[in-house]
Design a protein around this motif. Sequence first.
Motif, short mmCIF file in Angstrom:
data_model
loop_
_atom_site.label_atom_id
_atom_site.label_comp_id
_atom_site.label_asym_id
_atom_site.label_seq_id
_atom_site.Cartn_x
_atom_site.Cartn_y
_atom_site.Cartn_z
N ASP A 125 3.55 3.05 -59.49
CA ASP A 125 3.66 2.57 -60.87
C ASP A 125 4.40 1.24 -60.97
OD1 ASP A 125 6.07 3.64 -60.10
OD2 ASP A 125 6.44 4.75 -61.94
N GLU A 126 4.58 0.54 -59.86
CA GLU A 126 5.23 -0.77 -59.87
C GLU A 126 4.19 -1.88 -59.71
OE1 GLU A 126 9.51 -0.94 -58.13
OE2 GLU A 126 8.29 0.21 -56.71
N ASN A 127 4.46 -2.98 -60.38
CA ASN A 127 3.56 -4.14 -60.29
C ASN A 127 4.33 -5.31 -59.66
OD1 ASN A 127 1.42 -5.92 -60.58
ND2 ASN A 127 1.92 -6.40 -62.72
N ARG A 128 4.60 -5.18 -58.38
CA ARG A 128 5.30 -6.23 -57.66
C ARG A 128 4.98 -6.10 -56.18
NH1 ARG A 128 9.99 -4.65 -54.96
NH2 ARG A 128 10.64 -2.49 -55.32
N LYS A 129 5.35 -7.11 -55.42
CA LYS A 129 5.14 -7.09 -53.98
C LYS A 129 6.47 -6.94 -53.27
CE LYS A 129 0.99 -9.98 -54.00
NZ LYS A 129 0.36 -11.23 -53.49
N THR A 150 5.06 8.09 -58.18
CA THR A 150 5.64 7.33 -59.29
C THR A 150 7.15 7.59 -59.39
OG1 THR A 150 5.25 9.10 -60.90
CG2 THR A 150 3.45 7.51 -60.53
#
Length: 270
Positions: A125-129, A150
């Motif tokens: 559920d994370e939107n990062r690298k 999540t």
Amino acid sequence: MTTNPNLNKDRKERHILALSGGKDSAALAVYMRDKYPDLDIEYVFTDSGCELPETYEYLDRIRAVLNIDITILKSERNFDYWLKYYKGVLPSPKNRWCTRQLKLKPFEAYIGDDLTYSYVALRADENRKGYLSKKRHVIPRYPFVEDGITLQDVINILQNCGLGLPAYYGWRKRSGCYFCFYQSDDEWRALKKYHPEEFEKACQYEENHSDGRIYTWRGKKGGKPLFLRDIDDFVPSGEKQRYEESINKKLSSLLKDIKLIGINTNYVLS
């Protein structure tokens, strides 16, 4: 979990999970232990030398609960050395030399030239690298992303194994150095309240330029530098109410878990 058949199999193959001192990497350690019990995983923590006391306490809990060894990595040069090397320029979101020199380089030196699978605790559920090495023999793996894990799953994992959460979640949203530039003003205020010695050190890093140059952890506002020394002890009532509503919504489940396992909850902001 597949491996890369195109890499040189003559190299030693290693599996490394880097712990940050936060909830996600701790939960990944539990998850990997349970799902891949036969995998020979090395657990490491790269110590900047500027960590919060709660971080070291949590690492001790991880060792005890999971019954694992954690290899501590450190840069040969400390923060003060690198600060002098960069001529007093404090690290910032645009110049994260602290992460590069105190975290990434010691980690890559530890890996060396070995074929390494690096397990990264990014959630689904994370939107990062996360950290991506430029070295071809370091292969990132994202078990949580692959398996749809999540935030709520992470909390459940930590609660069910008895590990719980780091105590700093009572006043801070992430792990990291005590002077982390990603802290909000309320987190700086909490550092001042709960760790006044570390707060004072952070102030001195802003104020030690005899030549008049100015670098601050909080940057500028309206063209003027925001010094830690000038931060208010208390949040204005309206702002405090909005802050408390936001933080309580985000951390209520985390604090509940902290109380369930008996961790000191005196760090909760009042």
